[in-house]
Design a protein around this motif. Structure first.
Motif, PDB file in Angstrom:
ATOM      1  N   SER A  81       0.822  -1.205   0.000  1.00 59.43           N
ATOM      2  CA  SER A  81       0.000   0.000   0.000  1.00 59.43           C
ATOM      3  C   SER A  81       0.855   1.253   0.000  1.00 59.43           C
ATOM      4  N   ARG A  83       3.983   1.431  -1.121  1.00 59.49           N
ATOM      5  CA  ARG A  83       4.632   1.510  -2.430  1.00 59.49           C
ATOM      6  C   ARG A  83       3.677   2.044  -3.491  1.00 59.49           C
ATOM      7  N   ALA A  84       2.414   1.567  -3.455  1.00 62.67           N
ATOM      8  CA  ALA A  84       1.435   2.062  -4.425  1.00 62.67           C
ATOM      9  C   ALA A  84       1.202   3.561  -4.258  1.00 62.67           C
ATOM     10  N   ARG A  89       0.975   3.817  -8.610  1.00 61.92           N
ATOM     11  CA  ARG A  89       0.586   2.743  -9.532  1.00 61.92           C
ATOM     12  C   ARG A  89       0.151   1.529  -8.730  1.00 61.92           C
ATOM     13  N   ALA A  90      -0.540   0.641  -9.411  1.00 62.63           N
ATOM     14  CA  ALA A  90      -0.990  -0.585  -8.754  1.00 62.63           C
ATOM     15  C   ALA A  90       0.192  -1.519  -8.540  1.00 62.63           C
ATOM     16  N   ILE A  91       0.242  -2.128  -7.360  1.00 70.72           N
ATOM     17  CA  ILE A  91       1.246  -3.143  -7.025  1.00 70.72           C
ATOM     18  C   ILE A  91       0.494  -4.442  -6.806  1.00 70.72           C
ATOM     19  N   ARG A  92       0.806  -5.477  -7.574  1.00 69.06           N
ATOM     20  CA  ARG A  92       0.017  -6.717  -7.539  1.00 69.06           C
ATOM     21  C   ARG A  92       0.916  -7.928  -7.293  1.00 69.06           C
ATOM     22  N   GLU A 111      -2.536  -7.014  -3.131  1.00 73.90           N
ATOM     23  CA  GLU A 111      -2.382  -6.059  -4.219  1.00 73.90           C
ATOM     24  C   GLU A 111      -2.983  -4.737  -3.790  1.00 73.90           C
ATOM     25  N   VAL A 113      -4.110  -0.823  -5.040  1.00 74.37           N
ATOM     26  CA  VAL A 113      -4.516  -0.030  -6.205  1.00 74.37           C
ATOM     27  C   VAL A 113      -4.790   1.401  -5.754  1.00 74.37           C
ATOM     28  N   PRO A 114      -4.102   2.408  -6.336  1.00 73.00           N
ATOM     29  CA  PRO A 114      -4.393   3.795  -5.972  1.00 73.00           C
ATOM     30  C   PRO A 114      -5.655   4.293  -6.673  1.00 73.00           C
ATOM     31  N   ILE A 125      -5.714   4.524  -1.237  1.00 72.68           N
ATOM     32  CA  ILE A 125      -5.029   3.299  -1.642  1.00 72.68           C
ATOM     33  C   ILE A 125      -5.851   2.130  -1.124  1.00 72.68           C
ATOM     34  N   THR A 127      -6.109  -1.721  -0.673  1.00 74.90           N
ATOM     35  CA  THR A 127      -5.280  -2.929  -0.655  1.00 74.90           C
ATOM     36  C   THR A 127      -6.150  -4.130  -0.332  1.00 74.90           C
TER      37      THR A 127
END
Length: 609
Positions: A81, A83-84, A89-92, A111, A113-114, A125, A127
């Motif tokens: 969360s 990092r996003a 950007r989305a981190i998955r 994952e 998602v902003p 964010i 998560t």
């Protein structure tokens, strides 16, 4: 004068979102744009072993430790969360091990998602976490079971191999490899036909097996004689795609071949079964016949009642053991009671050479009446949990413990335990998917799922109501064919192609207002949110569409009302003032100049005394 908008639309939407969040199996945690935790659903609280008060308003959930898959600890800056939020950007696909405050741990697939605000910065964010602990443990147990199985094979004078359709080795295991100067796995990727081109029997057997024939042959390799079986594997169309081979050193042929074939047969049973009962029946028969037992009893643990009882039996042809089975079925055993109960409690196998002289054996008389003497009982377990115990009985008194048999049966037990655990997880996943389907089907919003070329793969009842197309009519069609107005179709196709080619996201993860098209041709305003998920079959797009026609009408009415109010106020000789709930002036008409002697702007924000 006070003007208020009807808040019911927002409340209903918030409740719906909250119900969906709390009903889904995945955990959801939301941070605001400053990185503060602002929401966590019930599933997330259970996963982290925390309360909502410990999460909401905090920059970091305390009391838990987080680790990467390699065991190194995670800092706050490493969280998906955070990092996003930082990278916008989305981190998955991040897998994390979480050690909770009570010392227990879970594996979570997360994952983040902003949700971008109007200023282009992340406003929220979101998560989501899936608990993959059971899957991780099942994989670890399966790996351990496979390791044990490989160890059992490696100690036997055999070679187990698998060839692809070109005759290249996909698998090469077994103790007999050492007799040929080879190590396990050394031949993988090499052509068996080229390696043994000077042994016509091997080349001929491989070619016949690849053509779909089962072949048995004998070969001599450097003075070592083998009996070799080749079995073709066929796909659903009946075409051979692989060959499984078993080579046995004939010097210990009888014993080793029987053990390995048993394990191979059990593996096929487990791989091809979909129900627990199918596995039970075939396992008892296969093991009973392979190791020449006279009877077998499958005792299942009823965890809810903390007892075990008989679920399946097997007997050799003509054994005549129905009365013995009836005596077993009449009993329910608690943990530690009787031989199966002791195996349940200890999670270890037990061997009794002759129950007729075994002190305290509760079924000794019934066993004597059935002329049964030797019994082997072993647990079916997965991790620390014992699911069942299997007894094998012989009328012959077997004085010596068969240690090789123990190794094979323990490997088999691990395979069965892994199957039971995986099947349990599958059933739980199916139940979760059914609950999610129920939520989607009952949602007021339209839910539409598309594949990566824009074809509709899911069309909810809400979509049927909103757009007038039935699910059967919509499925398989491109979205541009039914609900996208013609003026937007080119932009839609271009955005989809651009995303697939470059990953550029135009509307993904954003909430936008746009016009959609009903089946009868009229357009309606909608609120649209689209997310994208990567799957084995490609990208999957999920669109959540809400009819905002009523809201738009209310906004238009409000703007008209505001315009009429201002026209009246600006031309009135009376003083007209609009106040907020604290009594501060939000609007002052021009009449303030003549009545109060102030400019209207001077009075804005002041409190009425």
């Amino acid at each position: 004068m006070r003007v208020e908008a009807d808040p019911r639309q927002g409340i209903d939407a918030a409740r719906l979102i909250r119900h969906v969040y709390d009903a889904v199996a995945c955990g959801i945690i939301v941070r605001d744009g400053g990185g503060t935790l602002v929401h966590a659903n019930d599933a997330a609280l259970r996963m982290f072993g925390a309360t909502r008060d410990q999460i909401v308003g905090q920059p970091l959930l305390g009391g838990v430790a987080r680790f990467r898959e390699d065991g190194t600890p995670l800092t706050r800056d490493d969280l998906v969360s955070v990092r996003a939020l930082r990278e916008k950007r989305a981190i998955r696909g991040e897998v994390t091990r979480v050690v909770r405050a009570d010392g227990t741990d879970v594996w979570l697939l997360g994952e983040a998602v902003p949700v971008m605000g109007a200023d282009g910065e992340p406003a929220l964010i979101v998560t989501s976490f899936m608990d993959v602990t059971a899957e991780r443990r099942a994989q670890a147990e399966q790996h351990e079971a496979e390791t044990r199985l490989r160890a059992a094979v490696a100690t036997s004078p055999v070679m187990l191999f698998v060839l692809d359709r070109d005759g290249r080795f996909l698998l090469s295991e077994g103790g007999a490899l050492k007799r040929l100067g080879l190590a396990p796995g050394e031949t993988i990727g090499r052509s068996a036909i080229e390696m043994y081109a000077n042994v016509p029997a091997i080349v001929w057997s491989i070619e016949r097996a690849l053509e779909g024939e089962a072949v048995k042959t004998k070969v001599d390799l450097g003075g070592v004689a083998f009996d070799v079986d080749y079995a073709p594997l066929r796909d659903a169309k009946g075409e051979t795609y692989s060959v499984v081979g078993l080579a046995v050193d004939v010097t210990e042929r009888s014993r080793a071949e029987r053990h390995l074939k048993t394990v191979h047969a059990v593996t096929r049973v487990i791989a091809g079964a979909s129900r627990h009962r199918d596995v039970r029946q075939e396992i008892l028969r296969t093991l009973g016949e392979s190791f020449r037992w006279d009877a077998a009893v499958f005792w299942r643990v009823d965890a809810a009642r903390n007892v075990m009882h008989v679920r399946e039996t097997w007997q050799s042809d003509g054994a005549g053991l129905d009365a013995w089975f009836a005596a077993c079925r009449s009993r329910e055993l608690r943990k530690g009671e009787g031989l199966p109960g002791r195996v349940w409690a200890s999670a270890t196998s037990a061997w009794i050479s002759d129950v007729s002289v075994e002190p305290g054996f509760t079924r000794a008389q019934a066993a004597t009446d059935a002329r049964l003497h030797t019994v082997l009982c072993f647990p079916i377990r997965h991790g620390d949990r014992v699911f069942a115990a299997i007894e094998f009985w012989s009328r012959e008194v077997r004085r010596e413990v068969d240690h090789d048999l123990f190794a094979v049966l323990e490997a088999v037990a691990d395979q069965i335990g892994g199957f039971v655990a995986r099947r349990t997880v599958q059933l739980q996943l199916q139940a979760s998917e059914a609950r999610l389907r129920g939520i989607i089907d009952s949602a007021l919003d339209a839910v539409v799922t598309l594949d990566e070329i824009g074809r509709i793969t899911e069309w909810s009842p809400g979509a049927e109501t909103l757009f007038g197309w039935t699910r059967e009519e919509a499925m398989g069609h491109r979205l541009t064919e039914n609900i996208i107005p013609e003026r937007y179709r080119g932009r839609h196709e271009a955005a989809l192609a651009r995303f697939l080619a470059t990953g550029e996201r135009t509307i993904l993860g954003r909430r936008i207002e746009i016009e959609a098209q009903h089946r009868d041709g009229h357009e309606l305003p909608v609120e649209l949110t689209v997310s994208a998920t990567r799957s084995e079959g490609g990208w999957v797009f999920s669109a959540f569409i809400r009819d905002i026609a009523d809201r738009k009408r209310m906004e238009d009415d409000l703007r008209s009302s505001e315009a009429r109010f201002r026209l009246l106020a600006e031309n009135s000789t009376d003083l007209i003032t609009r106040l907020d709930p604290d009594g501060r002036r939000l609007y002052v008409s021009p009449a303030a100049r003549t009545i109060l002697g102030y400019e209207p702007d001077e009075l804005l924000g002041t409190r009425v005394e």
